[in-house]
Design an enzyme around this catalytic site. Structure first.
Site, PDB file in Angstrom:
ATOM      1  N   GLU A   1       0.834  -1.213   0.000  1.00  0.00           N
ATOM      2  CA  GLU A   1       0.000   0.000   0.000  1.00  0.00           C
ATOM      3  C   GLU A   1       0.863   1.255   0.000  1.00  0.00           C
ATOM      4  O   GLU A   1       0.533   2.241  -0.679  1.00  0.00           O
ATOM      5  CB  GLU A   1      -0.953  -0.011   1.190  1.00  0.00           C
ATOM      6  CG  GLU A   1      -2.023   1.054   1.114  1.00  0.00           C
ATOM      7  CD  GLU A   1      -2.985   0.854  -0.052  1.00  0.00           C
ATOM      8  OE1 GLU A   1      -3.194   1.844  -0.795  1.00  0.00           O
ATOM      9  OE2 GLU A   1      -3.524  -0.244  -0.226  1.00  0.00           O
TER      10      GLU A   1
ATOM     11  N   GLU B   1       1.403   6.084  -7.331  1.00  0.00           N
ATOM     12  CA  GLU B   1       0.264   6.884  -7.780  1.00  0.00           C
ATOM     13  C   GLU B   1       0.536   8.378  -7.629  1.00  0.00           C
ATOM     14  O   GLU B   1       0.175   9.169  -8.505  1.00  0.00           O
ATOM     15  CB  GLU B   1      -1.001   6.501  -7.008  1.00  0.00           C
ATOM     16  CG  GLU B   1      -1.563   5.167  -7.423  1.00  0.00           C
ATOM     17  CD  GLU B   1      -2.888   4.849  -6.738  1.00  0.00           C
ATOM     18  OE1 GLU B   1      -3.282   5.575  -5.800  1.00  0.00           O
ATOM     19  OE2 GLU B   1      -3.518   3.864  -7.154  1.00  0.00           O
TER      20      GLU B   1
END
Length: 124
Positions: free
Chosen positions: A67, A74
């Site tokens: 994560e 991102e």
């Protein structure tokens, strides 16, 4: 090569800032953290063995790491790509896929280590 004159603790400070940013801004990280606490509580209640805790800890670590990497990728893609691009989508989708792979592995391990003892408690 230029050497940094920053104190050693700065390394930990920026790492913790990254973790805190991800926890504050990413809903999935919040879900992962909630599941981590639930699994830890269940594991304590069931009295898991040392090797079982190793597998639980490994799964938690892998999911959290995935994560964090996903958020980093991102964020960088969003920074450099002002307009949508097929390669940017591939980078973001692939990073999200890594999280999914880690999470599925964690679920499988969780079912094996926690599901069976919980099922036995419920049946008896």
């Amino acid at each position: 090569m230029i050497r940094s004159k920053r104190p050693w603790r700065h390394t930990f400070q920026v790492a913790l800032e990254g973790i805190w940013y991800t926890l504050r801004t990413q809903r999935n990280m919040q879900v992962h953290l909630g599941v981590m606490f639930a699994v830890t509580g269940l594991g304590l209640a069931l009295g898991l063995e040392r090797t079982e805790w190793f597998w639980i800890g490994l799964c938690i670590t892998l999911v959290i790491m995935a994560e964090l990497f996903n958020t980093a990728i991102e964020t960088v893609v969003d920074l450099v790509m002002l307009n949508p691009h097929p390669l940017a989508k591939i980078a973001k989708d692939t990073a999200a896929g890594a999280v999914l792979v880690a999470a599925v592995f964690a679920v499988i391990v969780g079912v094996i280590l926690l599901g069976i003892p919980v099922w036995k408690l419920l049946v008896n």
